[in-house]
Scaffold this active site. Sequence first.
Site, short mmCIF file in Angstrom:
data_model
loop_
_atom_site.label_atom_id
_atom_site.label_comp_id
_atom_site.label_asym_id
_atom_site.label_seq_id
_atom_site.Cartn_x
_atom_site.Cartn_y
_atom_site.Cartn_z
CG HIS A 37 -1.93 -1.06 1.29
ND1 HIS A 37 -1.87 -2.11 2.19
CD2 HIS A 37 -3.05 -1.27 0.55
CE1 HIS A 37 -2.91 -2.90 2.01
NE2 HIS A 37 -3.64 -2.41 1.02
N GLY A 147 -2.74 -1.70 -7.18
CA GLY A 147 -1.64 -2.66 -7.24
C GLY A 147 -1.87 -3.75 -8.27
CD GLN A 148 1.84 -6.65 -12.35
OE1 GLN A 148 2.81 -6.05 -11.91
NE2 GLN A 148 1.92 -7.56 -13.28
CB SER A 185 -2.18 -10.21 0.84
OG SER A 185 -3.57 -10.25 1.13
#
Length: 282
Positions: A37, A147-148, A185
Site C-alpha cells: 500500500h 496494485g498489480q 496482502s
Amino acid sequence: MQVVYTGADWHEYWLRSIKSNKSIGLVPTMGALHEGHLDLVRKAKEESDIVVVSIFVNPTQFNNQEDFENYPNTLESDLDKLSNENVDFVFVPDTKTIYPEKPVININFGELERVLEGTFRPGHFNGVGIVVSKLFNLIRPHKAFFGQKDLQQTGIIKQLVKDLSMEVELIIVPTRREEDGLAMSSRNMRLSTEERNQSLILINSLMKAKQELLAGKQWFEVQNQIKCDFEEKPLASLEYFELIHPERFTRYSKFDENQKSSICVAAYLGKIRLIDNLPIIP
C-alpha cells in the site's frame, strides 16, 4: 495529515485544491496497510500535488460474510504509517456514509467478470465497481493508484472508467513481495506459521510454470503438474491456476510466445484465500 469522514467534509478541501490548480491522487484501500500500500502512496506523491488515501472495508464486495467480519482492522496503526509518509488526507467513511441506502443498481462487466475471480466470487466485481465509482465521485481524483497483485480488479476498474467516461487516470503499481517472494496482502497476517510456510507454493508455482513454458513445455502439462504440487501441501487448496491474456482475461489453452500472457493463481491456505499473478509475456 487531515482525517476526513464524510464527502461533505472533503468537498471543502476539494474546492480549495481545484482553485489552486492542484492535482489530486487517490489511493483506495481497505486498511491493514503494508508496504505494498505504501508503494502506492509513494507513487501517488510522485505524481500528485495532494494525496488522499481512503480506508473503507467494503461489505458489498465480500461474497463470504466470515471473510468480511474477520478482515483485519488496524486503523490506528494505518494512520501512523500514513502520517509517516506525509499523506495529505485520509478519508475514513463509515458504512452509512458510503451506503446511506442499499444499492439497487448492478454493474455487469460481461466476460471480464465471468472468469477467474468472478467464477469463485459471484457479485464481487459488482461490489468493487460500485464502491470505486462512489469513491471517484466523492473524492474526484485526477489519478488513482492500484496494485498489480489484484490484476483482474485493475481490468474491471479500467473498463469502468472507459465505459462511464470517468475523468481519472489509472496508475498500476507493481506487486510488492516479502523477501521470500510471497505477495504482500492484508490477509497474510491471519496465516498461522505453518500456513505462512506453505503459502510460498503460490509464487513458487508461478515461477516454475513460467520457467517451464519458456523452456517449451506444453501448458496442459505445466498446469497438471502444478495441481499435483498443490496436492502435496496439506494446508493448501488450489482454486484456479490459469494462463490468460492480461487485458482481456481470456484463458489460453496453449502458450504462444508471440501473445501477451500472464498466469493467475488463487488458493486457500487453511481458511485464508490468497491470489497472485505473474507476467509471462508482457
